[in-house]
Write a protein that holds these residues in place. Sequence first.
Motif, mmCIF file in Angstrom:
data_model
loop_
_atom_site.group_PDB
_atom_site.id
_atom_site.type_symbol
_atom_site.label_atom_id
_atom_site.label_comp_id
_atom_site.label_asym_id
_atom_site.label_seq_id
_atom_site.Cartn_x
_atom_site.Cartn_y
_atom_site.Cartn_z
ATOM 1 N N GLN A 56 28.273 50.454 -57.595
ATOM 2 C CA GLN A 56 28.377 50.067 -56.188
ATOM 3 C C GLN A 56 28.255 51.278 -55.272
ATOM 4 O O GLN A 56 27.604 51.206 -54.222
ATOM 5 C CB GLN A 56 29.703 49.344 -55.956
ATOM 6 C CG GLN A 56 29.771 47.973 -56.613
ATOM 7 C CD GLN A 56 31.135 47.326 -56.488
ATOM 8 O OE1 GLN A 56 32.122 47.979 -56.129
ATOM 9 N NE2 GLN A 56 31.216 46.044 -56.789
ATOM 10 N N SER A 158 18.023 40.246 -59.728
ATOM 11 C CA SER A 158 19.050 40.532 -60.728
ATOM 12 C C SER A 158 18.638 41.717 -61.595
ATOM 13 O O SER A 158 17.507 42.212 -61.519
ATOM 14 C CB SER A 158 19.283 39.302 -61.609
ATOM 15 O OG SER A 158 18.108 38.986 -62.334
ATOM 16 N N VAL A 197 16.662 35.807 -48.857
ATOM 17 C CA VAL A 197 17.882 36.332 -49.475
ATOM 18 C C VAL A 197 17.595 36.633 -50.933
ATOM 19 O O VAL A 197 16.698 36.052 -51.540
ATOM 20 C CB VAL A 197 19.062 35.343 -49.361
ATOM 21 C CG1 VAL A 197 19.444 35.104 -47.911
ATOM 22 C CG2 VAL A 197 18.733 34.027 -50.050
ATOM 23 N N HIS A 199 19.355 37.080 -54.950
ATOM 24 C CA HIS A 199 20.499 36.662 -55.758
ATOM 25 C C HIS A 199 20.525 37.477 -57.049
ATOM 26 O O HIS A 199 19.488 37.847 -57.597
ATOM 27 C CB HIS A 199 20.475 35.157 -56.045
ATOM 28 C CG HIS A 199 19.320 34.699 -56.908
ATOM 29 N ND1 HIS A 199 19.399 34.603 -58.278
ATOM 30 C CD2 HIS A 199 18.062 34.302 -56.583
ATOM 31 C CE1 HIS A 199 18.258 34.147 -58.765
ATOM 32 N NE2 HIS A 199 17.423 33.969 -57.753
ATOM 33 N N SER A 200 21.727 37.795 -57.490
ATOM 34 C CA SER A 200 21.917 38.611 -58.690
ATOM 35 C C SER A 200 23.323 38.367 -59.220
ATOM 36 O O SER A 200 24.030 37.476 -58.736
ATOM 37 C CB SER A 200 21.739 40.101 -58.350
ATOM 38 O OG SER A 200 22.824 40.558 -57.556
ATOM 39 N N ASP A 202 25.702 40.190 -58.652
ATOM 40 C CA ASP A 202 26.614 40.590 -57.581
ATOM 41 C C ASP A 202 26.926 39.448 -56.623
ATOM 42 O O ASP A 202 28.060 39.293 -56.173
ATOM 43 C CB ASP A 202 26.019 41.750 -56.774
ATOM 44 C CG ASP A 202 26.215 43.093 -57.457
ATOM 45 O OD1 ASP A 202 26.979 43.159 -58.421
ATOM 46 O OD2 ASP A 202 25.585 44.071 -57.010
ATOM 47 N N SER A 203 25.917 38.654 -56.266
ATOM 48 C CA SER A 203 26.100 37.646 -55.226
ATOM 49 C C SER A 203 24.967 36.624 -55.268
ATOM 50 O O SER A 203 23.835 36.960 -55.626
ATOM 51 C CB SER A 203 26.130 38.318 -53.848
ATOM 52 O OG SER A 203 26.100 37.368 -52.813
ATOM 53 N N GLU A 205 23.894 35.354 -52.538
ATOM 54 C CA GLU A 205 23.294 35.427 -51.210
ATOM 55 C C GLU A 205 23.335 36.865 -50.695
ATOM 56 O O GLU A 205 24.299 37.287 -50.072
ATOM 57 C CB GLU A 205 24.035 34.496 -50.244
ATOM 58 C CG GLU A 205 23.371 34.346 -48.888
ATOM 59 C CD GLU A 205 24.130 33.382 -47.998
ATOM 60 O OE1 GLU A 205 23.488 32.691 -47.191
ATOM 61 O OE2 GLU A 205 25.388 33.310 -48.109
ATOM 62 N N ILE A 206 22.273 37.614 -50.973
ATOM 63 C CA ILE A 206 22.144 38.998 -50.514
ATOM 64 C C ILE A 206 21.161 39.000 -49.349
ATOM 65 O O ILE A 206 19.958 38.818 -49.534
ATOM 66 C CB ILE A 206 21.645 39.903 -51.650
ATOM 67 C CG1 ILE A 206 22.610 39.845 -52.837
ATOM 68 C CG2 ILE A 206 21.474 41.342 -51.163
ATOM 69 C CD1 ILE A 206 22.055 40.455 -54.112
ATOM 70 N N LYS A 227 14.988 47.815 -50.569
ATOM 71 C CA LYS A 227 16.339 47.307 -50.803
ATOM 72 C C LYS A 227 16.359 46.314 -51.954
ATOM 73 O O LYS A 227 17.315 46.277 -52.737
ATOM 74 C CB LYS A 227 16.880 46.656 -49.527
ATOM 75 C CG LYS A 227 17.188 47.645 -48.421
ATOM 76 C CD LYS A 227 17.628 46.943 -47.145
ATOM 77 C CE LYS A 227 17.896 47.946 -46.026
ATOM 78 N NZ LYS A 227 18.287 47.266 -44.759
ATOM 79 N N HIS A 231 18.825 46.912 -55.200
ATOM 80 C CA HIS A 231 19.821 45.940 -55.663
ATOM 81 C C HIS A 231 19.602 45.592 -57.133
ATOM 82 O O HIS A 231 20.551 45.479 -57.909
ATOM 83 C CB HIS A 231 19.742 44.668 -54.814
ATOM 84 C CG HIS A 231 20.519 44.752 -53.533
ATOM 85 N ND1 HIS A 231 21.897 44.697 -53.494
ATOM 86 C CD2 HIS A 231 20.120 44.890 -52.248
ATOM 87 C CE1 HIS A 231 22.306 44.792 -52.241
ATOM 88 N NE2 HIS A 231 21.249 44.917 -51.460
ATOM 89 N N CYS A 235 22.846 46.355 -59.502
ATOM 90 C CA CYS A 235 23.755 45.208 -59.536
ATOM 91 C C CYS A 235 24.331 44.993 -60.933
ATOM 92 O O CYS A 235 23.791 45.475 -61.931
ATOM 93 C CB CYS A 235 23.018 43.940 -59.088
ATOM 94 S SG CYS A 235 21.738 43.387 -60.233
#
Length: 348
Positions: A56, A158, A197, A199-200, A202-203, A205-206, A227, A231, A235
């Motif tokens: 992170q 991801s 958005v 997705h991974s 981590d979330s 909704e990125i 970016k 990610h 992630c």
Amino acid sequence: PILLCCRHLTAVGGAGMGGKGGPWRSDSNKPVKQMSDAEKQQVAAKITAEARQMAQNALRRRLREIELSEFDSAQYDAYVAQVAREISALRVVLEGVEARAKERVWLGSQSSGDLDDRKLVETITGDRNVYKKRAEQPPQPGSPQEKPKRIRFVLDISGSMYRFNHQDKRLDRLILSTVMIMEAFEGFEHKYHYSIVGHSGDSPEIPLVDYIKPPRNRNERLKILQKMKAHSEYCVSGDSTVDAVSTAVDNVVEAEADEYFVFAVSDANLRRYGIRPQQIQSVLTQDVRVNAIVIFIASFADEADAIRDSLAAGQAFVCLDTAKLPGIFKNIFTSTLLKDPDARQSTH
């Protein structure tokens, strides 16, 4: 020293190369090895947490670097050149799509409903069709589009996208598809409000692109691509496809629109995380107002084909040759926009 982490980790380099060290991934050309769930469970929780925190921190540093970096015109021009034909073709489609939203209108000369004041004379003469009622009526061909269409693109960023990129260029092709989307929609803000958005693990909704704040220039578009890659590199492992689609379907209808669309991309590594085809179908059809489609760009054995075949026709597509992804994305998007809304809803 060896740094341990709960995901596909390495003793030397980055994740996915064997061993159990390193809190981020390597995009080398070496064979990729994945840790089993049993091996991951053997890693101490404290070390897992420390490795996650390191990742992170590294991601935050990388995102700051991206924001402060100078625009690399040559890099972005190279991206655009690879999908220039698809961009031009998609822009033609976006220009030609007409309004589809049905309007509530009064229909006269009905045999039931509210008495039509304009039919009082006919009432005396015994005419039965003297009522009016509210109903939905499709717009006339060529009618102006009064409300924008709302579209959410849900892209898989991801860890597996980064980890297997050297094998099939899946992340590179997804980035090219994103270039195609952003370039094609430029100048059509009055007709389309689109969001992107990621997705991974981590979330689900990125945020990458907001509906009402699309990237204003090539520099901003390049930063979005950078970016996405960052990610995917940093992630945690995991799959948020189901939650990502569900969240997108709920989100896209939060504002009034002419039509609603969700286009999701996943590398179909679902069985590993216990995700069943029925879960995918459930979120794709959770709101009849939304036309939701998922595109699988990778597969372990026949997993992607099995999921596609278990869903209704037109809900899922498989594109294992990622070189064709931008073109397939454009074709799916084109056919979906041009399809009659009533025909789409009949598949839900």
